[in-house]
Design a protein around this motif. Sequence first.
Motif, mmCIF file in Angstrom:
data_model
loop_
_atom_site.group_PDB
_atom_site.id
_atom_site.type_symbol
_atom_site.label_atom_id
_atom_site.label_comp_id
_atom_site.label_asym_id
_atom_site.label_seq_id
_atom_site.Cartn_x
_atom_site.Cartn_y
_atom_site.Cartn_z
ATOM 1 N N ALA A 283 0.820 -1.222 0.000
ATOM 2 C CA ALA A 283 0.000 0.000 0.000
ATOM 3 C C ALA A 283 0.850 1.265 0.000
ATOM 4 N N GLY A 284 2.178 1.126 0.032
ATOM 5 C CA GLY A 284 3.052 2.282 0.022
ATOM 6 C C GLY A 284 3.189 2.966 1.367
ATOM 7 N N GLN A 285 2.673 2.352 2.429
ATOM 8 C CA GLN A 285 2.749 2.953 3.752
ATOM 9 C C GLN A 285 4.038 2.585 4.492
ATOM 10 N N LEU A 286 4.712 1.533 4.007
ATOM 11 C CA LEU A 286 5.980 1.112 4.587
ATOM 12 C C LEU A 286 6.932 0.720 3.471
ATOM 13 N N SER A 287 8.205 0.655 3.811
ATOM 14 C CA SER A 287 9.222 0.175 2.883
ATOM 15 C C SER A 287 10.098 -0.829 3.613
ATOM 16 N N TRP A 288 10.464 -1.900 2.926
ATOM 17 C CA TRP A 288 11.352 -2.889 3.536
ATOM 18 C C TRP A 288 12.679 -2.258 3.975
ATOM 19 N N ASP A 289 13.091 -1.232 3.257
ATOM 20 C CA ASP A 289 14.397 -0.617 3.523
ATOM 21 C C ASP A 289 14.305 0.610 4.418
ATOM 22 N N ALA A 290 13.116 0.882 4.958
ATOM 23 C CA ALA A 290 12.971 2.004 5.887
ATOM 24 C C ALA A 290 13.781 1.727 7.151
ATOM 25 N N THR A 291 14.455 2.751 7.669
ATOM 26 C CA THR A 291 15.308 2.567 8.847
ATOM 27 C C THR A 291 14.533 2.872 10.130
ATOM 28 N N LEU A 292 15.052 2.388 11.236
ATOM 29 C CA LEU A 292 14.337 2.489 12.502
ATOM 30 C C LEU A 292 14.053 3.935 12.938
ATOM 31 N N PRO A 293 14.942 4.911 12.722
ATOM 32 C CA PRO A 293 14.586 6.280 13.122
ATOM 33 C C PRO A 293 13.339 6.806 12.406
ATOM 34 N N THR A 294 13.146 6.411 11.138
ATOM 35 C CA THR A 294 11.945 6.859 10.429
ATOM 36 C C THR A 294 10.719 6.066 10.861
ATOM 37 N N LEU A 295 10.925 4.843 11.313
ATOM 38 C CA LEU A 295 9.804 4.002 11.738
ATOM 39 C C LEU A 295 9.385 4.299 13.173
ATOM 40 N N PHE A 296 10.325 4.805 13.980
ATOM 41 C CA PHE A 296 10.047 5.155 15.376
ATOM 42 C C PHE A 296 10.505 6.586 15.645
ATOM 43 N N PRO A 297 9.843 7.565 15.061
ATOM 44 C CA PRO A 297 10.293 8.959 15.225
ATOM 45 C C PRO A 297 10.193 9.458 16.662
ATOM 46 N N SER A 298 9.395 8.810 17.487
ATOM 47 C CA SER A 298 9.202 9.290 18.854
ATOM 48 C C SER A 298 10.287 8.808 19.814
ATOM 49 N N ILE A 299 11.138 7.872 19.383
ATOM 50 C CA ILE A 299 12.206 7.390 20.260
ATOM 51 C C ILE A 299 13.397 8.338 20.127
ATOM 52 N N GLU A 300 13.576 9.190 21.124
ATOM 53 C CA GLU A 300 14.574 10.258 21.033
ATOM 54 C C GLU A 300 15.996 9.761 21.292
ATOM 55 N N HIS A 301 16.169 8.781 22.136
ATOM 56 C CA HIS A 301 17.509 8.371 22.551
ATOM 57 C C HIS A 301 17.862 6.995 22.003
ATOM 58 N N MET A 302 17.484 6.744 20.769
ATOM 59 C CA MET A 302 17.820 5.473 20.142
ATOM 60 C C MET A 302 19.332 5.321 20.061
ATOM 61 N N ASP A 303 19.817 4.122 20.384
ATOM 62 C CA ASP A 303 21.251 3.882 20.281
ATOM 63 C C ASP A 303 21.699 4.104 18.837
ATOM 64 N N PRO A 304 22.768 4.842 18.614
ATOM 65 C CA PRO A 304 23.199 5.174 17.240
ATOM 66 C C PRO A 304 23.411 3.954 16.355
ATOM 67 N N ARG A 305 23.787 2.838 16.967
ATOM 68 C CA ARG A 305 24.054 1.644 16.155
ATOM 69 C C ARG A 305 22.786 1.033 15.566
ATOM 70 N N PHE A 306 21.627 1.428 16.075
ATOM 71 C CA PHE A 306 20.366 0.930 15.514
ATOM 72 C C PHE A 306 19.850 1.800 14.359
ATOM 73 N N LYS A 307 20.459 2.942 14.149
ATOM 74 C CA LYS A 307 19.869 3.915 13.225
ATOM 75 C C LYS A 307 19.949 3.500 11.767
ATOM 76 N N ALA A 308 20.793 2.538 11.435
ATOM 77 C CA ALA A 308 20.866 2.057 10.054
ATOM 78 C C ALA A 308 20.106 0.745 9.860
ATOM 79 N N VAL A 309 19.518 0.221 10.923
ATOM 80 C CA VAL A 309 18.781 -1.048 10.841
ATOM 81 C C VAL A 309 17.481 -0.826 10.086
ATOM 82 N N THR A 310 17.157 -1.761 9.182
ATOM 83 C CA THR A 310 15.955 -1.633 8.348
ATOM 84 C C THR A 310 14.844 -2.547 8.842
ATOM 85 N N LEU A 311 13.651 -2.291 8.338
ATOM 86 C CA LEU A 311 12.509 -3.145 8.629
ATOM 87 C C LEU A 311 12.789 -4.583 8.191
#
Length: 566
Positions: A283-311
């Motif tokens: 439906a175009g609402q998600l992407s397999w390659d979307a990264t965790l910061p875009t998927l969880f915008p409300s998590i302010e203190h995400m560990d930097p090593r997770f920021k490149a992890v994809t769906l």
Amino acid sequence: MSELGSLVAIDQAHPWIFNDGVIVTGTVLFVGSFGIDAALRRNGRNVILRVLLLLMMTVVAGSTAMVGLFPWPDQRHGGPDPFGGPGVVAVAFLLTPVLLTLAMWKSGDRILRACLLGNIVLLVALTLVRSNVTGVVRGGPSEGLVQQLFAVVTYLPIGLCSAYLLGSARAWRRIGMIAATGIVAIAGASSARATQERRTFDAHQQLPNGAADISAGLDSIRRRTGMPAFAGAVFGPRGLVASGATGVRKLGDTTRVLPSDRWRLWSDTKAMTAVLIGMYVDAGQLSWDATLPTLFPSIEHMDPRFKAVTLAQLLAHRSGIGEDPVLPPSASYQYDYPGARELLSDSMRPPQAIRAALASLALTHAPYYAPGSRFEYSSWNYIIASSIVERLSGKPWEELLSSRIFLPLGMTSCGFGFPPSHGMPTEPWDHLGSTPISPGIHVAPQSDITRTYGPSSTVVCTLNDWGKFLALFFRDGRRDLISQTALDRITAPASSNNYAMGWFSGPRRGFEGTLLCHTGTNNLSMAMAWVAPGRSRAYMVTANSFTPGTSEIAMATLARLARTFP
């Protein structure tokens, strides 16, 4: 020879060939251990080393013979297994080659030393692989090969040293003759296994719905293995092709299981969550390659090593998230998150809120391994992934799965969590050995998961309704619900052990193209499925117990179903 045939002995006309071979091996080893000890004594070897070696070889011989005393496919067959059973047995298997090498080191024969030392190196390598490669530890495609190699490194030095001790002047001639005989014997066993008639189910009996009744064949397997209940089914494009159920819902109660009973799917739920997310990708609402910061915008203190992890990495268990820290507190796990147990035990808040809190908890802590570097199975990946669609829709995962998958596919029996019981076996109960476990949360080892684990483990349904879901993966499945492009991505392996998203996916002999496989279990019950998209067939088995050997029995049964109903 036994190792060559054990995994499929239930599927052969003459499994005794392999079962009795184990007993013979153990008996010969037991008698031979005293001969080796006598030879070492004559050569003046250290008495402590000799006694320890004799003790270890006796344990190895005894455990080997015990395996054969509970012949395949009896579920106790794997009880004394050296790499899944009691710790003292595993230590004995590992120490025997080492002690033999130490005892023979003064032999003065450089070739013998080199052979024994090379064997030790292989033993260490295999032990490291067995301990650290997830695909091997959890039943990946290489596990059988590793077990066979373990048998070689355990018994090979015993044969080498035995032949050498018979007379060093002609030792290598004897060793060569023994090796040649062994190669011929192994080749013969392998050939015998390949040429044996493979068993099939009797497909002549029919159920009222026109499907073949395979209950009698399943009952034969159940009686030989001691399972309380066993069920199986084959699903095709037009519905059930075959179905059957045998045994009782609860040991100590006479209520029989029925083909219409609901079974707990456990981790087979993950494929359903992957399909649900695939619908959002379509439906175009998600992407397999979307990264965790875009998927969880409300998590302010995400560990930097997770920021490149994809769906996609979440669903393929390559995110850096560790294995599950689950209830109860008395259970021990390799990884843990501070506060996780309290969240999981919270029965006041809805699971949707707890999943969001767990996602925040995991992603603000350091990864347990470098994201993307390896496969590590963790149900938390699916809790976190489901939290993404819950945030997008504002609805709980249970409601989304029901409205977008169960309802359109007519899966009317499906539910979540513990089947209703009220003390009566209205549905199959789990069993810890021969002890029935009533549905609900218990203390380890009877522990059960909470509702929060829904996206990874809590779907219950009949085999017929499960087949309706599995049919989505057929080449002629319902493409109005999910696209072929999304299914291709879901079933594409992302790891060396062929794990995709909710499936192990790869080629298998006898099947056209890819075979999808997955097992769900809490070590008290089990559900296993094979889906062959190329032939538009789904094969399923379920059991309300889980002991050593249950998975292999299930795989052999699925193989027999696949031959009977191609």
